[in-house]
Motif scaffolding. Sequence first.
Motif, PDB file in Angstrom:
ATOM      1  N   HIS A  51       0.763  -1.207   0.099  1.00  0.00           N
ATOM      2  CA  HIS A  51      -0.025  -0.109   0.105  1.00  0.00           C
ATOM      3  C   HIS A  51       0.981   1.242  -0.127  1.00  0.00           C
ATOM      4  O   HIS A  51       0.508   2.234  -0.614  1.00  0.00           O
ATOM      5  N   ASN A  54       2.280   1.766  -3.553  1.00  0.00           N
ATOM      6  CA  ASN A  54       0.966   1.958  -4.419  1.00  0.00           C
ATOM      7  C   ASN A  54      -0.060   2.189  -3.866  1.00  0.00           C
ATOM      8  O   ASN A  54      -1.038   1.509  -3.543  1.00  0.00           O
ATOM      9  N   ASP A  56      -2.761   3.594  -4.754  1.00  0.00           N
ATOM     10  CA  ASP A  56      -4.027   3.794  -5.379  1.00  0.00           C
ATOM     11  C   ASP A  56      -4.703   2.332  -5.619  1.00  0.00           C
ATOM     12  O   ASP A  56      -5.722   2.165  -6.451  1.00  0.00           O
ATOM     13  N   SER A  58      -6.963  -0.860  -4.901  1.00  0.00           N
ATOM     14  CA  SER A  58      -8.147  -0.935  -4.528  1.00  0.00           C
ATOM     15  C   SER A  58      -7.905  -2.016  -3.212  1.00  0.00           C
ATOM     16  O   SER A  58      -6.922  -2.727  -3.083  1.00  0.00           O
ATOM     17  N   THR A 142      -7.281   1.106   3.301  1.00  0.00           N
ATOM     18  CA  THR A 142      -8.147   1.826   2.459  1.00  0.00           C
ATOM     19  C   THR A 142      -9.374   2.688   2.941  1.00  0.00           C
ATOM     20  O   THR A 142      -9.854   3.373   2.056  1.00  0.00           O
TER      21      THR A 142
END
Length: 154
Positions: A51, A54, A56, A58, A142
């Motif tokens: 995470h 990256n 972005d 999901s 997230t």
Amino acid sequence: YNVSEIEELVFIANNSELQIGGLLFAGILISSLGAVMDVSMSVASTINEIHDKNPDLSRYELFKSGINVGRDMMGTMSNTLILAFTGGSINTLIWFYAYDLSYGQIINMYQIGIEVMQGLSGTSAIILTVPIVALISSFLLTTNVQIGDKKKAA
């Protein structure tokens, strides 16, 4: 209740509210706790690192990455756990060899049952840990949470 120091435990149980069956069950759970903690920290740390590199990705992609990493860990940690239990009972294995016990006698011994229960519970715990930790980690990473002055992922 064919465990070491059973006489002492029975004596203590007669003079207190100690439940020997619960004690055996607790020992089985504690014996696999180290492997479960190791796997859970490794999966959570890996998902966090992915995470960070990256952000972005999901929730599903992070979860899938955690499962992929955890799949490899499940096999190695299960084997490590089984070998640790076997190493811990090497004296019993030598005893079986020295007395030239038959397969039927060995497989029906309480000590073997306890070792099998420890191995199965530890392996089951590791297998269940990977998807649970992957799900929780991907969810928390997230979900944005306001902490202090900075906006951070939990």
